[in-house]
Design an enzyme around this catalytic site. Sequence first.
Site, PDB file in Angstrom:
ATOM      1  N   MET A 164       0.872  -1.166   0.000  1.00  0.00           N
ATOM      2  CA  MET A 164       0.000   0.000   0.000  1.00  0.00           C
ATOM      3  C   MET A 164       0.915   1.224   0.000  1.00  0.00           C
ATOM      4  SD  MET A 164      -3.119   0.817   2.650  1.00  0.00           S
ATOM      5  CE  MET A 164      -2.111   0.718   4.135  1.00  0.00           C
ATOM      6  N   TYR A 445       1.915   4.204  12.858  1.00  0.00           N
ATOM      7  CA  TYR A 445       1.493   4.039  11.462  1.00  0.00           C
ATOM      8  C   TYR A 445       0.030   3.609  11.332  1.00  0.00           C
ATOM      9  CZ  TYR A 445       3.133  -0.984  11.699  1.00  0.00           C
ATOM     10  OH  TYR A 445       3.365  -2.292  12.011  1.00  0.00           O
ATOM     11  N   GLU A 446      -0.446   3.651  10.077  1.00  0.00           N
ATOM     12  CA  GLU A 446      -1.875   3.483   9.759  1.00  0.00           C
ATOM     13  C   GLU A 446      -2.731   4.546  10.459  1.00  0.00           C
ATOM     14  OE1 GLU A 446      -2.991   1.784   7.393  1.00  0.00           O
ATOM     15  OE2 GLU A 446      -1.081   0.817   7.015  1.00  0.00           O
ATOM     16  N   GLY A 447      -2.217   5.754  10.528  1.00  0.00           N
ATOM     17  CA  GLY A 447      -2.913   6.839  11.205  1.00  0.00           C
ATOM     18  C   GLY A 447      -2.497   6.888  12.659  1.00  0.00           C
ATOM     19  N   GLN A 452      -6.454   8.871  15.078  1.00  0.00           N
ATOM     20  CA  GLN A 452      -7.524   7.901  15.315  1.00  0.00           C
ATOM     21  C   GLN A 452      -8.530   8.450  16.327  1.00  0.00           C
ATOM     22  OE1 GLN A 452      -7.948   4.937  13.732  1.00  0.00           O
ATOM     23  NE2 GLN A 452      -6.153   5.391  12.493  1.00  0.00           N
TER      24      GLN A 452
END
Length: 617
Positions: A164, A445-447, A452
Amino acid sequence: MSATDYVFDRRDQNFVLFEQLGIQDFSKFEKFAEYDQDAFEAMLDQALQIAQESWFPVNKDGDIEGAQWNDKVVTTPKGFKKAWEDYAENGFIGASIDEELGGLGLPASMVTAIGDIFTASNCSMALYPMLGVGVSHVLEHVKDFKYRELAIGKIISGEWSGTMVLTEPGAGTDLATVKAKAEKVEGTDYYHISGEKIFITAGDQDLTENICHLVLAKTPGAPAGVKGISLFYVPKFEHDEEGNLGEANDVYCSRIEHKMGIHGSATCQLVFGENSKCKGWMVGKEFEGIRNMFIMMNNARLEVGLQGVSLMNAAYQNALSYAQERIQGPSVKEFKNPEAPRVAIYEHPDIRRELWTMKAFGESGRALLYLTAKYDDMARNVEDKDEARKYKGYVDLLIPICKAYCTDRGFEMTSKGMQVLGGYGYTNEYPLEQYCRDVRIGLTYEGANGIQAMDFLARKLGMGGGAVFMSYCGEIDKTIAKVNEIEALKDSAKVLSDAKEKVVGAVMTLGGWGAQGRLDEATFRAYDIMTAFGDLVMGQLLADQAAIASVKYNKILADNNVDADGEAAFRAKSSEAGFYYRKINNFTFFAKNFVPRISSTVEAILSEDKSGLEELV
């Protein structure tokens, strides 16, 4: 076991899957008709065997050696290739992919449970297949993509992998600033891709012959911001429609990051189109890049939350073993007696406190991740549209808790595990310090977790005008009512009930601030309300486990004619009685020691204090 071993608690896993969530009942759905509990357990046992024999043995060495970069080529640590092959050959890469596309078609709850086993054994290794599965899910959804079946099949087999590709230098999470370009090549079906991307997990490696990058880029004249982003399929090597590989596709890794943890995972900086020859094919329609990329976002955030949960449970197992082995100091009851025998540190109250804390958060976190995955299964398989919508809402509501709350607790609990080991915890003689380093990235990571929290406050709590949140609070009420029927747990149920009311009140207050335009104040408290709700949900799940365990525990006592005086001795001999008793105690411990902190968090929110918004310089 030794404090250096990999031990996974399959008994607790079975309890969550089959006693608490009842996923064996999924056989009622046509898609899962061939699966029963025996089939599920066989898969989990197989996963555990591979994790123990193939993945964990290369975890420490992989951490020491790390992924290596040399002249645009990435090499994974010794033993990772064999671990990859063992994983792929047993079908685990395609566990979540529909059978019609060559996968196993397992429920998401089972896929999460399998991931729990592997992530706990080798977090770095688990990152290599993760995003390839995400790519497959995107391509499952975009049915008219020309390489759809080919790429999915190759990824499932382990011949290819996927990534990704979002983040760019200086942009971080702000995707609106994407500068990567995609220019259509006249007379063809592809685009020329150019740009630079950073922090790409498994962006290059030597495990597979090809890598399928899903890249966010903008076409000429695209609207500003995220509305102008499109998604492109960019293979590392060109290939034909049969999968035969051709030339390198003008994309290479210019460096890998040297990180605090997950050393075995290659985190890459990728350069696309340096020679203006990088080909990419649009996935979906133009300007739908963010929408299509979000197909894999929830799954990726669940996976990151799983890193927190898996590693804190692994840390607990090692810390527990060490505490039972390590002899140090006399019993606190005889601390003034210089001749008192030395005891295992497991006997010291402070160590018990640390271990029960790790156990409570680890087991409630596992239940949350599996439950959220079950809700996803229900949303996709129930026939009633309103019911499906309800379950989808629960998934969306809980994802920030899975990702942010569980990774926060993962870092905190692995640190506690190090503390149990004392000075040895800080050395690489034991795996605790690696768990602590590996799990830390999950907060970022991933926000990042602050993002969040803002998503939780600004979007998730307001879904359906607050109806989704209130509906889930109804689920909490059902659990409280169930526990309230058990005399020994009524006090704990009352603590949980009071905390729920305070969380609801705080949510209403923050919603009012948003409506009044007090956005700074509201978002300043986003993390607080997310954490308070996370504590509440953990309490709910442990309460549910205690209610189930109480019935089973009392039945075991009755079946064996055990009276109150003989309970402790019986539990010492009966592993099942001991297991259920600890489930009951887990809830009591959490309700009396951690649910009360919700009150102080809510009090801080309602204080309307603005000192934290003042300038620092």
